[in-house]
Design a protein around this motif. Structure first.
Motif, PDB file in Angstrom:
ATOM      1  N   GLY A   1     -73.241 -20.635 -65.354  1.00 52.03           N
ATOM      2  CA  GLY A   1     -73.804 -19.461 -64.690  1.00 52.03           C
ATOM      3  C   GLY A   1     -74.046 -18.322 -65.661  1.00 52.03           C
ATOM      4  O   GLY A   1     -73.569 -18.338 -66.788  1.00 52.03           O
ATOM      5  N   THR A   2     -74.789 -17.337 -65.213  1.00 50.66           N
ATOM      6  CA  THR A   2     -75.055 -16.161 -66.041  1.00 50.66           C
ATOM      7  C   THR A   2     -74.309 -14.952 -65.483  1.00 50.66           C
ATOM      8  O   THR A   2     -74.046 -14.877 -64.288  1.00 50.66           O
ATOM      9  CB  THR A   2     -76.562 -15.828 -66.077  1.00 50.66           C
ATOM     10  OG1 THR A   2     -77.017 -15.562 -64.749  1.00 50.66           O
ATOM     11  CG2 THR A   2     -77.368 -16.962 -66.683  1.00 50.66           C
ATOM     12  N   THR A   3     -73.989 -14.020 -66.357  1.00 47.67           N
ATOM     13  CA  THR A   3     -73.433 -12.743 -65.911  1.00 47.67           C
ATOM     14  C   THR A   3     -74.504 -11.673 -66.046  1.00 47.67           C
ATOM     15  O   THR A   3     -75.382 -11.758 -66.907  1.00 47.67           O
ATOM     16  CB  THR A   3     -72.205 -12.308 -66.737  1.00 47.67           C
ATOM     17  OG1 THR A   3     -72.598 -12.083 -68.085  1.00 47.67           O
ATOM     18  CG2 THR A   3     -71.101 -13.337 -66.674  1.00 47.67           C
ATOM     19  N   VAL A   4     -74.413 -10.681 -65.181  1.00 44.96           N
ATOM     20  CA  VAL A   4     -75.315  -9.531 -65.229  1.00 44.96           C
ATOM     21  C   VAL A   4     -74.464  -8.306 -65.521  1.00 44.96           C
ATOM     22  O   VAL A   4     -73.679  -7.875 -64.676  1.00 44.96           O
ATOM     23  CB  VAL A   4     -76.064  -9.362 -63.888  1.00 44.96           C
ATOM     24  CG1 VAL A   4     -76.861  -8.071 -63.880  1.00 44.96           C
ATOM     25  CG2 VAL A   4     -76.962 -10.554 -63.621  1.00 44.96           C
ATOM     26  N   PRO A   5     -74.565  -7.758 -66.725  1.00 35.51           N
ATOM     27  CA  PRO A   5     -73.777  -6.570 -67.049  1.00 35.51           C
ATOM     28  C   PRO A   5     -74.214  -5.375 -66.201  1.00 35.51           C
ATOM     29  O   PRO A   5     -75.394  -5.229 -65.883  1.00 35.51           O
ATOM     30  CB  PRO A   5     -74.076  -6.315 -68.528  1.00 35.51           C
ATOM     31  CG  PRO A   5     -75.016  -7.362 -68.973  1.00 35.51           C
ATOM     32  CD  PRO A   5     -75.399  -8.210 -67.820  1.00 35.51           C
TER      33      PRO A   5
ATOM     34  N   ARG B   1     -74.204  -0.910 -70.400  1.00 37.53           N
ATOM     35  CA  ARG B   1     -74.663  -1.401 -71.705  1.00 37.53           C
ATOM     36  C   ARG B   1     -73.498  -1.877 -72.557  1.00 37.53           C
ATOM     37  O   ARG B   1     -73.596  -2.883 -73.238  1.00 37.53           O
ATOM     38  CB  ARG B   1     -75.464  -0.317 -72.432  1.00 37.53           C
ATOM     39  CG  ARG B   1     -76.801  -0.058 -71.777  1.00 37.53           C
ATOM     40  CD  ARG B   1     -77.625   0.932 -72.548  1.00 37.53           C
ATOM     41  NE  ARG B   1     -78.848   1.222 -71.793  1.00 37.53           N
ATOM     42  CZ  ARG B   1     -79.690   2.158 -72.116  1.00 37.53           C
ATOM     43  NH1 ARG B   1     -79.471   2.916 -73.177  1.00 37.53           N
ATOM     44  NH2 ARG B   1     -80.766   2.354 -71.387  1.00 37.53           N
ATOM     45  N   LYS B   2     -72.412  -1.123 -72.569  1.00 36.96           N
ATOM     46  CA  LYS B   2     -71.182  -1.574 -73.229  1.00 36.96           C
ATOM     47  C   LYS B   2     -70.317  -2.142 -72.116  1.00 36.96           C
ATOM     48  O   LYS B   2     -69.444  -1.476 -71.580  1.00 36.96           O
ATOM     49  CB  LYS B   2     -70.518  -0.427 -73.977  1.00 36.96           C
ATOM     50  CG  LYS B   2     -71.382   0.048 -75.133  1.00 36.96           C
ATOM     51  CD  LYS B   2     -70.731   1.103 -75.966  1.00 36.96           C
ATOM     52  CE  LYS B   2     -71.669   1.453 -77.115  1.00 36.96           C
ATOM     53  NZ  LYS B   2     -71.203   2.584 -77.876  1.00 36.96           N
ATOM     54  N   CYS B   3     -70.588  -3.376 -71.800  1.00 33.40           N
ATOM     55  CA  CYS B   3     -70.161  -4.008 -70.546  1.00 33.40           C
ATOM     56  C   CYS B   3     -68.650  -4.055 -70.343  1.00 33.40           C
ATOM     57  O   CYS B   3     -67.901  -4.555 -71.178  1.00 33.40           O
ATOM     58  CB  CYS B   3     -70.729  -5.423 -70.485  1.00 33.40           C
ATOM     59  SG  CYS B   3     -70.376  -6.235 -68.932  1.00 33.40           S
ATOM     60  N   VAL B   4     -68.241  -3.518 -69.202  1.00 30.65           N
ATOM     61  CA  VAL B   4     -66.884  -3.662 -68.691  1.00 30.65           C
ATOM     62  C   VAL B   4     -66.957  -4.426 -67.370  1.00 30.65           C
ATOM     63  O   VAL B   4     -66.186  -5.332 -67.116  1.00 30.65           O
ATOM     64  CB  VAL B   4     -66.215  -2.285 -68.486  1.00 30.65           C
ATOM     65  CG1 VAL B   4     -64.873  -2.431 -67.787  1.00 30.65           C
ATOM     66  CG2 VAL B   4     -66.064  -1.572 -69.817  1.00 30.65           C
ATOM     67  N   ARG B   5     -67.921  -4.055 -66.542  1.00 32.40           N
ATOM     68  CA  ARG B   5     -68.101  -4.695 -65.237  1.00 32.40           C
ATOM     69  C   ARG B   5     -69.385  -5.525 -65.251  1.00 32.40           C
ATOM     70  O   ARG B   5     -70.354  -5.178 -65.913  1.00 32.40           O
ATOM     71  CB  ARG B   5     -68.180  -3.632 -64.144  1.00 32.40           C
ATOM     72  CG  ARG B   5     -66.902  -2.852 -63.981  1.00 32.40           C
ATOM     73  CD  ARG B   5     -67.036  -1.877 -62.812  1.00 32.40           C
ATOM     74  NE  ARG B   5     -65.774  -1.229 -62.551  1.00 32.40           N
ATOM     75  CZ  ARG B   5     -65.432  -0.044 -63.036  1.00 32.40           C
ATOM     76  NH1 ARG B   5     -66.267   0.620 -63.800  1.00 32.40           N
ATOM     77  NH2 ARG B   5     -64.267   0.482 -62.749  1.00 32.40           N
ATOM     78  N   PHE B   6     -69.368  -6.594 -64.454  1.00 30.84           N
ATOM     79  CA  PHE B   6     -70.551  -7.442 -64.379  1.00 30.84           C
ATOM     80  C   PHE B   6     -70.567  -8.202 -63.059  1.00 30.84           C
ATOM     81  O   PHE B   6     -69.551  -8.307 -62.373  1.00 30.84           O
ATOM     82  CB  PHE B   6     -70.600  -8.433 -65.552  1.00 30.84           C
ATOM     83  CG  PHE B   6     -69.389  -9.314 -65.665  1.00 30.84           C
ATOM     84  CD1 PHE B   6     -69.314 -10.522 -64.982  1.00 30.84           C
ATOM     85  CD2 PHE B   6     -68.315  -8.935 -66.456  1.00 30.84           C
ATOM     86  CE1 PHE B   6     -68.195 -11.330 -65.083  1.00 30.84           C
ATOM     87  CE2 PHE B   6     -67.192  -9.737 -66.567  1.00 30.84           C
ATOM     88  CZ  PHE B   6     -67.133 -10.941 -65.877  1.00 30.84           C
ATOM     89  N   ILE B   7     -71.729  -8.723 -62.716  1.00 30.73           N
ATOM     90  CA  ILE B   7     -71.899  -9.620 -61.576  1.00 30.73           C
ATOM     91  C   ILE B   7     -71.990 -11.023 -62.167  1.00 30.73           C
ATOM     92  O   ILE B   7     -72.691 -11.241 -63.155  1.00 30.73           O
ATOM     93  CB  ILE B   7     -73.185  -9.288 -60.791  1.00 30.73           C
ATOM     94  CG1 ILE B   7     -73.128  -7.851 -60.255  1.00 30.73           C
ATOM     95  CG2 ILE B   7     -73.401 -10.290 -59.662  1.00 30.73           C
ATOM     96  CD1 ILE B   7     -74.453  -7.353 -59.703  1.00 30.73           C
ATOM     97  N   ASP B   8     -71.292 -11.963 -61.555  1.00 33.42           N
ATOM     98  CA  ASP B   8     -71.222 -13.312 -62.117  1.00 33.42           C
ATOM     99  C   ASP B   8     -71.815 -14.336 -61.162  1.00 33.42           C
ATOM    100  O   ASP B   8     -71.472 -14.362 -59.985  1.00 33.42           O
ATOM    101  CB  ASP B   8     -69.749 -13.652 -62.389  1.00 33.42           C
ATOM    102  CG  ASP B   8     -69.554 -14.837 -63.305  1.00 33.42           C
ATOM    103  OD1 ASP B   8     -70.549 -15.481 -63.682  1.00 33.42           O
ATOM    104  OD2 ASP B   8     -68.396 -15.114 -63.647  1.00 33.42           O
TER     105      ASP B   8
ATOM    106  N   THR C   1     -74.388 -13.674 -70.952  1.00 37.41           N
ATOM    107  CA  THR C   1     -75.174 -12.811 -70.067  1.00 37.41           C
ATOM    108  C   THR C   1     -76.537 -13.414 -69.730  1.00 37.41           C
ATOM    109  O   THR C   1     -77.050 -14.290 -70.438  1.00 37.41           O
ATOM    110  CB  THR C   1     -75.417 -11.431 -70.706  1.00 37.41           C
ATOM    111  OG1 THR C   1     -76.322 -11.577 -71.805  1.00 37.41           O
ATOM    112  CG2 THR C   1     -74.117 -10.782 -71.163  1.00 37.41           C
ATOM    113  N   LEU C   2     -77.114 -12.895 -68.680  1.00 37.14           N
ATOM    114  CA  LEU C   2     -78.473 -13.264 -68.290  1.00 37.14           C
ATOM    115  C   LEU C   2     -79.443 -12.997 -69.437  1.00 37.14           C
ATOM    116  O   LEU C   2     -80.320 -13.812 -69.729  1.00 37.14           O
ATOM    117  CB  LEU C   2     -78.888 -12.461 -67.046  1.00 37.14           C
ATOM    118  CG  LEU C   2     -80.349 -12.565 -66.631  1.00 37.14           C
ATOM    119  CD1 LEU C   2     -80.654 -13.957 -66.107  1.00 37.14           C
ATOM    120  CD2 LEU C   2     -80.683 -11.504 -65.593  1.00 37.14           C
ATOM    121  N   PHE C   3     -79.266 -11.865 -70.107  1.00 35.35           N
ATOM    122  CA  PHE C   3     -80.160 -11.498 -71.205  1.00 35.35           C
ATOM    123  C   PHE C   3     -80.083 -12.513 -72.343  1.00 35.35           C
ATOM    124  O   PHE C   3     -81.106 -12.920 -72.897  1.00 35.35           O
ATOM    125  CB  PHE C   3     -79.840 -10.088 -71.713  1.00 35.35           C
ATOM    126  CG  PHE C   3     -79.926  -9.032 -70.640  1.00 35.35           C
ATOM    127  CD1 PHE C   3     -81.128  -8.761 -70.001  1.00 35.35           C
ATOM    128  CD2 PHE C   3     -78.809  -8.322 -70.256  1.00 35.35           C
ATOM    129  CE1 PHE C   3     -81.214  -7.798 -69.006  1.00 35.35           C
ATOM    130  CE2 PHE C   3     -78.877  -7.354 -69.267  1.00 35.35           C
ATOM    131  CZ  PHE C   3     -80.087  -7.092 -68.633  1.00 35.35           C
TER     132      PHE C   3
END
Length: 194
Positions: A8-12, A15-22, A110-112
């Motif tokens: 799967g991909t994560t969506v930050p 920009r300096k990722c702490v939280r994300f959607i997985d 990440t998705l990116f």
């Protein structure tokens, strides 16, 4: 040549990722498919989520490092005999695939990262035309936070409820099929829930 995507991909959210959607995916379909394609004689580029299932490791316990080994004295560990055959088989097959040049492992989180790696690989394989297959088994996020909309640092929780607008991820399959590698054969999976 087969390019397999897996996991799967994560969506930050910053920009300096702490939280994300997985988008969760164990990666078992991609790992198993990689093994099958390799046994059929194909070389595989395995684009996979860090920490998900890897080829040749599907029959090992969930956390093989901690489950298959035990302390054996001062600064030593040993393989637990009941896991020896499975571990030896997995390690031998994996390293054989890597050393023979028939497996290239490209991890992402990440998705990116996923989209950029897929684009680079697709453009690189374009010259193979019909001698190339894309087997897209990754669970790709449908929505994301555009880079220009992201805050730089951790979203502060003390400011009250959070409202966020997500954008729809562009359909990259269309770009892959029509622009990046138009002659390649593509297989794509979509989870359909009731």
């Amino acid at each position: 040549m087969v390019c397999i995507t897996s996991g799967g991909t994560t969506v930050p959210l910053e920009r300096k990722c702490v939280r994300f959607i997985d988008n969760f995916s164990s990666g078992h379909r991609g790992a198993a498919s990689t093994e099958c394609f390799m046994k059929a004689g194909y070389s595989v580029i395995f684009i996979n989520r860090r920490g998900t299932a890897q080829p040749f490791c599907r029959f090992l316990p969930e956390d093989p490092l901690l489950t298959c080994f035990e302390p054996a004295g001062d600064n030593l560990i040993q393989l637990i005999p009941s896991h020896a055959v499975a571990v030896q088989k997995a390690v031998t097959e994996y390293h054989s695939a890597l050393n023979s040049g028939h497996l290239l492992n490209l991890p992402y989180t990440t998705l990116f990262e996923y989209l950029e790696i897929l684009k680079i690989v697709s453009l690189s394989l374009r010259q193979l035309q019909r001698n190339c297959m894309f087997y897209l088994a990754a669970a790709v996020s449908d929505f994301y936070v555009p880079w220009q909309s992201m805050v730089e640092h951790k979203i502060q929780s003390g400011v009250g409820p959070m409202a966020m607008e997500l954008a729809q991820v562009p359909k990259m399959l269309m770009l892959l099929r029509h622009l990046w590698a138009p002659e390649a054969f593509c297989v794509s999976f979509k989870v359909m829930l009731p």
